[in-house]
Design a protein around this motif. Structure first.
Motif, PDB file in Angstrom:
ATOM      1  N   PHE A 262       0.824  -1.205   0.000  1.00  0.00           N
ATOM      2  CA  PHE A 262       0.000   0.000   0.000  1.00  0.00           C
ATOM      3  C   PHE A 262       0.863   1.262   0.000  1.00  0.00           C
ATOM      4  CE2 PHE A 262      -4.676  -0.705   1.135  1.00  0.00           C
ATOM      5  CZ  PHE A 262      -4.715  -1.908   0.456  1.00  0.00           C
ATOM      6  N   GLN A 263       1.965   1.226   0.742  1.00  0.00           N
ATOM      7  CA  GLN A 263       2.838   2.386   0.818  1.00  0.00           C
ATOM      8  C   GLN A 263       3.481   2.706  -0.539  1.00  0.00           C
ATOM      9  OE1 GLN A 263       5.436   1.117   3.965  1.00  0.00           O
ATOM     10  NE2 GLN A 263       4.152   1.983   5.588  1.00  0.00           N
ATOM     11  N   VAL A 264       3.981   1.668  -1.216  1.00  0.00           N
ATOM     12  CA  VAL A 264       4.604   1.871  -2.523  1.00  0.00           C
ATOM     13  C   VAL A 264       3.586   2.413  -3.529  1.00  0.00           C
ATOM     14  CG1 VAL A 264       5.665   0.701  -4.500  1.00  0.00           C
ATOM     15  CG2 VAL A 264       6.430   0.164  -2.194  1.00  0.00           C
ATOM     16  N   CYS A 265       2.397   1.843  -3.514  1.00  0.00           N
ATOM     17  CA  CYS A 265       1.347   2.297  -4.447  1.00  0.00           C
ATOM     18  C   CYS A 265       0.894   3.723  -4.125  1.00  0.00           C
ATOM     19  CB  CYS A 265       0.157   1.354  -4.395  1.00  0.00           C
ATOM     20  SG  CYS A 265       0.477  -0.262  -5.136  1.00  0.00           S
ATOM     21  N   SER A 266       0.812   4.041  -2.840  1.00  0.00           N
ATOM     22  CA  SER A 266       0.335   5.373  -2.454  1.00  0.00           C
ATOM     23  C   SER A 266       1.292   6.463  -2.937  1.00  0.00           C
ATOM     24  CB  SER A 266       0.146   5.466  -0.942  1.00  0.00           C
ATOM     25  OG  SER A 266       1.386   5.363  -0.274  1.00  0.00           O
TER      26      SER A 266
ATOM     27  N   LEU B 240       0.057   9.489  -5.314  1.00  0.00           N
ATOM     28  CA  LEU B 240       0.217  10.894  -4.923  1.00  0.00           C
ATOM     29  C   LEU B 240       0.982  11.674  -5.991  1.00  0.00           C
ATOM     30  CD1 LEU B 240       1.117  10.434  -1.145  1.00  0.00           C
ATOM     31  CD2 LEU B 240      -1.009  11.401  -2.047  1.00  0.00           C
ATOM     32  N   ASN B 241       2.020  11.046  -6.545  1.00  0.00           N
ATOM     33  CA  ASN B 241       2.835  11.714  -7.565  1.00  0.00           C
ATOM     34  C   ASN B 241       2.077  11.907  -8.876  1.00  0.00           C
ATOM     35  OD1 ASN B 241       5.034  11.910  -5.853  1.00  0.00           O
ATOM     36  ND2 ASN B 241       5.936   9.976  -6.539  1.00  0.00           N
ATOM     37  N   ASP B 242       1.137  10.984  -9.148  1.00  0.00           N
ATOM     38  CA  ASP B 242       0.391  11.053 -10.415  1.00  0.00           C
ATOM     39  C   ASP B 242      -0.922  11.814 -10.301  1.00  0.00           C
ATOM     40  OD1 ASP B 242       2.392   9.570 -11.496  1.00  0.00           O
ATOM     41  OD2 ASP B 242       1.295   7.667 -11.521  1.00  0.00           O
TER      42      ASP B 242
ATOM     43  N   ARG C 262     -12.496  -5.926   4.994  1.00  0.00           N
ATOM     44  CA  ARG C 262     -12.556  -4.465   4.970  1.00  0.00           C
ATOM     45  C   ARG C 262     -11.833  -3.846   6.165  1.00  0.00           C
ATOM     46  NH1 ARG C 262     -15.521  -0.595   2.419  1.00  0.00           N
ATOM     47  NH2 ARG C 262     -15.803   1.361   3.564  1.00  0.00           N
ATOM     48  N   ALA C 263     -12.059  -4.428   7.360  1.00  0.00           N
ATOM     49  CA  ALA C 263     -11.420  -3.895   8.566  1.00  0.00           C
ATOM     50  C   ALA C 263      -9.899  -3.983   8.452  1.00  0.00           C
ATOM     51  CB  ALA C 263     -11.902  -4.652   9.798  1.00  0.00           C
ATOM     52  N   PHE C 264      -9.418  -5.094   7.894  1.00  0.00           N
ATOM     53  CA  PHE C 264      -7.982  -5.276   7.701  1.00  0.00           C
ATOM     54  C   PHE C 264      -7.440  -4.235   6.717  1.00  0.00           C
ATOM     55  CE2 PHE C 264      -4.882  -7.553   4.814  1.00  0.00           C
ATOM     56  CZ  PHE C 264      -3.767  -7.338   5.616  1.00  0.00           C
ATOM     57  N   MET C 265      -8.208  -3.980   5.650  1.00  0.00           N
ATOM     58  CA  MET C 265      -7.794  -2.994   4.656  1.00  0.00           C
ATOM     59  C   MET C 265      -7.729  -1.594   5.276  1.00  0.00           C
ATOM     60  SD  MET C 265      -7.459  -4.752   1.827  1.00  0.00           S
ATOM     61  CE  MET C 265      -7.997  -6.303   1.075  1.00  0.00           C
ATOM     62  N   MET C 266      -8.721  -1.258   6.087  1.00  0.00           N
ATOM     63  CA  MET C 266      -8.765   0.067   6.707  1.00  0.00           C
ATOM     64  C   MET C 266      -7.579   0.259   7.639  1.00  0.00           C
ATOM     65  SD  MET C 266     -11.407   1.687   5.499  1.00  0.00           S
ATOM     66  CE  MET C 266     -11.747   2.968   6.683  1.00  0.00           C
ATOM     67  N   ARG C 267      -7.240  -0.806   8.399  1.00  0.00           N
ATOM     68  CA  ARG C 267      -6.076  -0.723   9.290  1.00  0.00           C
ATOM     69  C   ARG C 267      -4.792  -0.534   8.482  1.00  0.00           C
ATOM     70  NH1 ARG C 267      -8.503  -5.178  11.744  1.00  0.00           N
ATOM     71  NH2 ARG C 267      -6.901  -6.562  10.870  1.00  0.00           N
ATOM     72  N   THR C 268      -4.728  -1.226   7.355  1.00  0.00           N
ATOM     73  CA  THR C 268      -3.537  -1.124   6.509  1.00  0.00           C
ATOM     74  C   THR C 268      -3.386   0.284   5.946  1.00  0.00           C
ATOM     75  OG1 THR C 268      -3.824  -3.452   5.889  1.00  0.00           O
ATOM     76  CG2 THR C 268      -2.358  -2.113   4.515  1.00  0.00           C
ATOM     77  N   MET C 269      -4.504   0.930   5.581  1.00  0.00           N
ATOM     78  CA  MET C 269      -4.445   2.282   5.017  1.00  0.00           C
ATOM     79  C   MET C 269      -3.878   3.290   6.008  1.00  0.00           C
ATOM     80  SD  MET C 269      -5.127   2.825   1.872  1.00  0.00           S
ATOM     81  CE  MET C 269      -5.412   4.574   1.861  1.00  0.00           C
ATOM     82  N   GLU C 270      -4.029   2.986   7.307  1.00  0.00           N
ATOM     83  CA  GLU C 270      -3.501   3.910   8.316  1.00  0.00           C
ATOM     84  C   GLU C 270      -1.985   4.032   8.224  1.00  0.00           C
ATOM     85  OE1 GLU C 270      -4.916   2.647  12.098  1.00  0.00           O
ATOM     86  OE2 GLU C 270      -7.033   3.028  11.624  1.00  0.00           O
ATOM     87  N   CYS C 271      -1.346   2.975   7.733  1.00  0.00           N
ATOM     88  CA  CYS C 271       0.107   3.010   7.618  1.00  0.00           C
ATOM     89  C   CYS C 271       0.560   3.928   6.491  1.00  0.00           C
ATOM     90  CB  CYS C 271       0.655   1.601   7.386  1.00  0.00           C
ATOM     91  SG  CYS C 271       0.373   0.987   5.703  1.00  0.00           S
ATOM     92  N   VAL C 272      -0.375   4.321   5.643  1.00  0.00           N
ATOM     93  CA  VAL C 272      -0.049   5.203   4.527  1.00  0.00           C
ATOM     94  C   VAL C 272       0.012   6.663   4.980  1.00  0.00           C
ATOM     95  CG1 VAL C 272      -0.858   6.017   2.272  1.00  0.00           C
ATOM     96  CG2 VAL C 272      -1.045   3.599   2.853  1.00  0.00           C
ATOM     97  N   ASN C 273      -0.658   6.971   6.093  1.00  0.00           N
ATOM     98  CA  ASN C 273      -0.728   8.358   6.561  1.00  0.00           C
ATOM     99  C   ASN C 273       0.638   9.027   6.715  1.00  0.00           C
ATOM    100  OD1 ASN C 273      -3.464   8.820   6.560  1.00  0.00           O
ATOM    101  ND2 ASN C 273      -3.772   8.122   8.664  1.00  0.00           N
ATOM    102  N   PRO C 274       1.618   8.374   7.338  1.00  0.00           N
ATOM    103  CA  PRO C 274       2.934   9.027   7.471  1.00  0.00           C
ATOM    104  C   PRO C 274       3.539   9.401   6.117  1.00  0.00           C
ATOM    105  CG  PRO C 274       2.795   7.140   8.931  1.00  0.00           C
ATOM    106  CD  PRO C 274       1.595   7.080   8.049  1.00  0.00           C
ATOM    107  N   ILE C 275       3.329   8.538   5.117  1.00  0.00           N
ATOM    108  CA  ILE C 275       3.860   8.825   3.780  1.00  0.00           C
ATOM    109  C   ILE C 275       3.141  10.028   3.171  1.00  0.00           C
ATOM    110  CG2 ILE C 275       3.981   7.939   1.417  1.00  0.00           C
ATOM    111  CD1 ILE C 275       4.606   5.225   2.571  1.00  0.00           C
ATOM    112  N   ILE C 276       1.819  10.076   3.348  1.00  0.00           N
ATOM    113  CA  ILE C 276       1.041  11.207   2.824  1.00  0.00           C
ATOM    114  C   ILE C 276       1.513  12.501   3.473  1.00  0.00           C
ATOM    115  CG2 ILE C 276      -1.247  12.253   2.699  1.00  0.00           C
ATOM    116  CD1 ILE C 276      -2.422   9.425   2.622  1.00  0.00           C
ATOM    117  N   ILE C 277       1.669  12.485   4.796  1.00  0.00           N
ATOM    118  CA  ILE C 277       2.087  13.689   5.524  1.00  0.00           C
ATOM    119  C   ILE C 277       3.468  14.140   5.072  1.00  0.00           C
ATOM    120  CG2 ILE C 277       2.726  14.560   7.803  1.00  0.00           C
ATOM    121  CD1 ILE C 277       0.503  12.721   8.944  1.00  0.00           C
TER     122      ILE C 277
END
Length: 708
Positions: free
Chosen positions: A63-67, A71-73, A100-115
């Protein structure tokens, strides 16, 4: 045993699958990962439970690599969009629901990259990246981040945006910032309000600086940009003069010349007019005589070349860039500049611009169009889409003949009742003729008789704007609130401009598709109202002196020009018939130069105006086989096709030429020249007059022979 072997093989295959994914993620390449998953025999959607139980960290890295790529595109970032990208289709929809719950938890790890990514874009003032990230995150997520974790970085970014806008001499406003540096389009009001509150202090700071700057006249001699503020009741407007295209050796002279006019009391708008007259002159000098670096080095030959160059300039659509009247304005301003430089340097050089004469210039001016009777009704209907103030201004102009500037200058005491005549009058100061009225002893106010309908209209306008006049401390009745920006904290009263009125009416005409008899969309100009009233009065039998008094003309010859339009109205009905008749009069030698196809093309070119002469008094019939034209004037040329439609213009040319010759003769007599008639210049002007008279005679004969 076979079942055990299959299980072992399957586990080995899965282990290899996850190991390959980990290797790819080490390269941070989302596209490579997608290709691997599409070619793998193991379906990605089938591995969700294994990821959840054994490899949650690996799933986070996916998820992090894809995010980062999303973001760049500027691609919408969400776990469904990531899964869709990796699987290559939207068939994953039902398969991820149990997780879905697992996916939502995984998306939280993307937040630091977004910030980190958004914070870096803010700090680097990377506008393109900020816009892409906004689109990728969506307004809600973007606002959440800039409201908390990135609030400081966001304010610094907005501060840099404001500075860039300020330095570019553009208006600092939230609308400008939003479109320029955040999203590129107008945000929904609920999101805009939140973002405005976040950076309100920063924008207000720069707006205050801009207001201070706008109130300060910036006229540094030698600088490439001047800012000239002026007041419209409560609103400060600023005009900018851009000298960046003018070489320094010309720039300083022009700027000092303009400063001299400021010292004489000219306002910024008058300076703008002078500046825009001089800009084409400088541009022409740089093209035609680039070796000249001083205005005083110009001779009559160069000035003549400048005139011819300006005449030849074309817009992108092929039409003339400068009308003859505009060129006269450019030359006249250059004449004053030359005199000023000469006086400053105590030089005795002759002014070459003063040698250059524009004879019969008013004959080549394209006057405002008359609005045909059948169109007035359609315009009256369409104009109901406009604001009440625009409707009232139109009504007053159509019934009083006042210029739009005069209507906009009407004050609360503009009505008075003449008891002796039992009639209402509208009075106002006409800026255009103010000085000339005083010179001939007329009072400052020009008065026009008006109907009860106009009296009612003005009283309604007077009453409705009373509170605005109190706020703005002004007497003008055609006033309005300035266009409110989202951060404006106070009410600002300002005036309409003539462009406000014409733009509003033209927008209404486009919506209603108001067209002329030829099917062309009618283009409205404010002066058409004045012209229409004048022509209608003359057609109804009013004298030129009566019409001139209503219009406020200081000279009757100005009113006589409107007879040209009265004649044009009578002739217009015969246009098509006349066109065919005129073609019958073309010399046989000219006709024979064209084959049948070329001759039909010639007709079309003349009808569309493609062959109109520079002077506008006919069409040129020259065939390409005749070679290049070497004549300086089309008057008297056998290849000139003219007719009754141009008769008023020819008469006007003749009358002005008679006056010019008379003036020329008087000047020579005053100089003690008794044999002036033998002078070549005088004979040349007399010959031109004879050509005018000969052309008029031929056209009148054409009309008489055909009972037109």
């Amino acid at each position: 045993m076979a079942t055990t072997n299959k299980k072992i093989m399957r586990e080995l295959s899965l282990a290899s699958f996850f190991s390959d994914i980990e290797d790819i993620l080490n390269n941070q390449d989302a596209e490579l990962l997608r290709n691997f998953l599409s070619e793998s025999t193991i379906k990605f959607s089938k591995t969700y439970p294994i990821f959840e139980q054994k490899y949650p960290h690996l799933f986070e890295r996916i998820f992090q690599v894809c995010s980062v790529m999303f973001l760049n595109d500027g691609t919408l970032l969400s776990f469904p969009s990531i899964l869709s990208y990796l699987s290559g289709s939207k068939s994953y929809t039902s398969s991820y629901r149990p997780y879905r719950a697992f996916m939502m938890r995984t998306m939280e790890c993307v937040n630091p990259i977004i910030i980190t990514t958004l914070g870096t874009a803010f700090n680097d003032f990377d506008i393109d990246s900020v816009k892409k990230i906004f689109i990728s995150l969506g307004a809600s997520k973007f606002i959440e981040l800039v409201s908390h974790e990135l609030r400081s970085s966001f304010n610094n970014y907005i501060n840099a945006c404001c500075k860039q806008i300020f330095d570019a001499n553009q208006e600092v406003s939230w609308r400008k910032i939003s479109r320029t540096a955040i999203v590129g389009y107008q945000l929904d009001i609920k999101y805009s309000n939140v973002l405005i509150n976040l950076c309100n202090g920063v924008i207000e700071h720069w707006r205050s600086r801009q207001e201070e700057s706008n109130n300060m006249t910036q006229m540094v001699v030698g600088s490439s940009m001047w800012n000239l503020p002026y007041k419209e009741i409560q609103q400060t407007r600023t005009v900018t003069l851009d000298f960046s295209d003018i070489p320094e050796y010309f720039r300083v002279e022009i700027q000092e010349y303009l400063v001299s006019w400021v010292e004489k009391g000219e306002n910024p708008l008058q300076l703008v007019r002078r500046f825009h007259h001089l800009k084409p002159i400088v541009a022409t000098i740089r093209v035609t005589t680039p070796e000249i670096v001083n205005f005083l080095d110009l001779s009559y030959v160069e000035v003549r070349g400048m005139f011819e160059h300006l005449q030849q300039q074309r817009k992108d659509n092929g039409s003339k860039k400068y009308a003859l009247k505009s060129i006269q304005g450019h030359i006249s301003e250059a004449r004053l500049l030359f005199d000023w430089i000469r006086s400053k340097n105590n030089d005795t050089l002759k002014n070459p611009f003063r040698r250059f004469k524009f004879h019969n210039i008013n004959s080549f001016v394209k006057n405002a169009e008359y609005i045909p009777e059948e169109l007035i009704e359609h315009i009256s209907i369409a104009i109901q889409d406009c604001s009440l103030q625009v409707q009232r201004i139109w009504l007053i102009m159509m019934n009083s003949g006042l210029r739009v500037s005069d209507v906009l200058n009407l004050d609360e005491n503009c009505l008075f009742y003449n008891k002796d005549e039992g009639a209402w009058y509208l009075k106002g100061i006409t800026k255009k003729t103010f000085n000339s009225r005083r010179k001939i002893g007329l009072e400052d106010y020009h008065s026009v008789p008006i109907s009860e309908e106009i009296v009612k209209t003005i009283n309604e306008q007077n009453l409705e704007t009373q509170h605005l006049r109190e706020i703005g401390k002004t007497k003008y009745i055609f006033i309005k609130l300035a266009k409110r920006k989202m951060l404006d904290l106070e009410i600002v009263v300002t005036r309409h401009t003539s462009a406000n009125i014409s733009n509003a009416i033209n927008n209404a005409l486009r919506r209603h598709q108001v067209k002329d008899n030829d099917g062309n969309l009618w283009v409205y100009g404010n002066h058409q109202c004045r012209k229409t009233l004048a022509v209608n009065l003359l057609t109804a039998g009013s004298t030129t002196s009566e019409v001139g008094e209503i219009l406020g003309h200081s000279e009757e010859k100005t009113t006589r020009q409107y007879y040209q339009d009265v004649d044009a109205l009578k002739i217009a009905q015969l246009d098509h018939q006349l066109f065919e008749m005129l073609f019958e009069t073309i010399d046989i030698e000219i006709k024979q130069a064209y084959n049948p196809i070329e001759f039909e093309s010639l007709k079309k070119e003349i009808l569309t105006g493609a062959r109109q002469t520079p002077e506008g008094h006919g069409s040129c019939l020259k065939h390409v086989s005749f070679g290049p034209c070497k004549k300086k004037s089309c008057v008297g040329c056998s290849l000139l096709l003219t007719g009754p439609q141009k008769l008023p213009m020819w008469k006007k040319l003749r009358d002005e030429q008679i006056n010019y010759i008379g003036s020329m003769a008087n000047t020579m007599i005053a100089q003690g020249i008794a044999d002036f008639e033998s002078f070549r210049d005088f004979q040349s002007e007399n010959h031109l007059l004879s050509l005018y008279e000969d052309t008029i005679s031929k056209i009148e004969k054409f009309i008489l022979e055909r009972n037109l």
